[in-house]
Scaffold this active site. Sequence first.
Site, PDB file in Angstrom:
ATOM      1  N   LYS A 290     -23.756 -28.267 111.139  1.00 11.27           N
ATOM      2  CA  LYS A 290     -23.054 -27.138 110.527  1.00 11.27           C
ATOM      3  C   LYS A 290     -22.822 -25.979 111.501  1.00 11.27           C
ATOM      4  O   LYS A 290     -22.030 -25.079 111.202  1.00 11.27           O
ATOM      5  CB  LYS A 290     -23.801 -26.660 109.291  1.00 11.27           C
ATOM      6  CG  LYS A 290     -23.881 -27.703 108.168  1.00 11.27           C
ATOM      7  CD  LYS A 290     -24.601 -27.149 106.955  1.00 11.27           C
ATOM      8  CE  LYS A 290     -24.612 -28.129 105.781  1.00 11.27           C
ATOM      9  NZ  LYS A 290     -25.672 -29.134 105.854  1.00 11.27           N
TER      10      LYS A 290
ATOM     11  N   SER B  41     -28.288 -31.431 109.549  1.00  9.03           N
ATOM     12  CA  SER B  41     -27.490 -30.244 109.202  1.00  9.03           C
ATOM     13  C   SER B  41     -27.255 -29.283 110.353  1.00  9.03           C
ATOM     14  O   SER B  41     -26.515 -28.309 110.199  1.00  9.03           O
ATOM     15  CB  SER B  41     -28.154 -29.491 108.043  1.00  9.03           C
ATOM     16  OG  SER B  41     -27.919 -30.162 106.832  1.00  9.03           O
TER      17      SER B  41
ATOM     18  N   LYS C 244     -29.872 -22.664 112.647  1.00 13.18           N
ATOM     19  CA  LYS C 244     -29.664 -23.713 111.645  1.00 13.18           C
ATOM     20  C   LYS C 244     -30.744 -24.781 111.722  1.00 13.18           C
ATOM     21  O   LYS C 244     -31.087 -25.261 112.801  1.00 13.18           O
ATOM     22  CB  LYS C 244     -28.293 -24.364 111.871  1.00 13.18           C
ATOM     23  CG  LYS C 244     -27.840 -25.234 110.731  1.00 13.18           C
ATOM     24  CD  LYS C 244     -27.514 -24.399 109.500  1.00 13.18           C
ATOM     25  CE  LYS C 244     -27.564 -25.222 108.222  1.00 13.18           C
ATOM     26  NZ  LYS C 244     -28.932 -25.671 107.850  1.00 13.18           N
TER      27      LYS C 244
ATOM     28  N   SER D  64     -27.775 -24.070 103.680  1.00 15.78           N
ATOM     29  CA  SER D  64     -27.368 -25.350 104.271  1.00 15.78           C
ATOM     30  C   SER D  64     -26.594 -26.218 103.282  1.00 15.78           C
ATOM     31  O   SER D  64     -26.759 -27.434 103.231  1.00 15.78           O
ATOM     32  CB  SER D  64     -28.593 -26.120 104.800  1.00 15.78           C
ATOM     33  OG  SER D  64     -28.183 -27.177 105.644  1.00 15.78           O
TER      34      SER D  64
END
Length: 394
Positions: A72, A69, A235, A129
């Site tokens: 992202k 993730s 993140k 997320s």
Amino acid sequence: MHKTIRAFFFTGLATVFLAANVAWAQPKPQPVPSSVNLAQNAVSAILIDADTGTVLYEKNSRLKLPPASITKIMTLLLVMEAIDRGKIKLTDKVRVSEYAASMGGSQIFLEPGEEMTVEDLIKGVAVASGNDASVALAEYVAGTEEAFVAMMNEKARQLGMTDTRFANSNGLPAPDHYTSARDIAIMSRELLKYEAITKYTGLYQDYLRKDTNRPFWLVNTNRLVRFYPGCDGLKTGYTSEAKFCLSATAKRDNFRVIAVVLGEPDTKTRNAEVAKMFDYAFSQYTTKPLYQRGDVIQELPVEKGERERLPVVAARHFNLLMKRGEDAGQYQTTVELPERVLAPVKAGDVLGHVVVTKQGQEVARLDLVAPVDVGAATFGQLWQRALNRLLHLP
């Protein structure tokens, strides 16, 4: 022909305006003592100064790995760019497609046909997320996720992310979807140019759909935003293939750093090693604030432009990175700008740059930019100017 202006930084004195749109390739890695092992359990890691891009520590930083993730970050970057350009607004309502709602893994449980603002979807990506929120934003910006992924790869190319290929907008496992710690640091640094992003990535908790019968509690997957002083993003990532990953940023006073770890065995180890990297940076380095976004360096004549002069400004703030106890007077700057620029000029165009050196070695390179568009002059404007010069009129 460039006009070169030389100036020197002395303690307590700053005499040249700089911009901080720093070319990644220029800063030289700072030597880390061999006894320092900041990310022992990570497969790959890097620690950089967010302002100059200087590498403070790295381990296998060019190794191509699945980012989960952390992908992202690029999704958020393209969304923030679209907002900055006026293409979309935070208050826009996004209608969720069946495809976006079908995403598995971490999600905010969007339903087909549901409407949610761009701002709430950003929260859904940055805090929880949400894979579904990522795709909904991608489709809103580009029409389809496929088109958005093409934008992601083009942006990666522009940023010099040579170890990266994106296959989707959320980081779910896919063939040929990979990046490196170095490239993650590059896109993280680029995202942080949009200072508003930490308003979302730094949230520990919030709610979506507050005033409905389907409220959704958001809790940040990056626990360091609560437990490490100064951490406000960015993140996390996890898949069984990628293991535990994190791109994190922390700021103390005017000093911001970015730490990236990939392939950690668990969240506890991941967070502990990122905290160790932060501790190392803040204990060994300091920064001297020099210039703020929008500071004018000088004006340049514009040839054949609708306006005759154009200010050159700092793209954002810039701090001089130094080892603790170091004398700022050891650093020199060279500002290079052309004698004039030729219209048309676009806002953000790089018009020159500043090179920061120490003992003759380059340590950072900074772009100097145009703050506004300048179109080409009309024939009538050019004729009037020629007449004014002939008659010695202002």
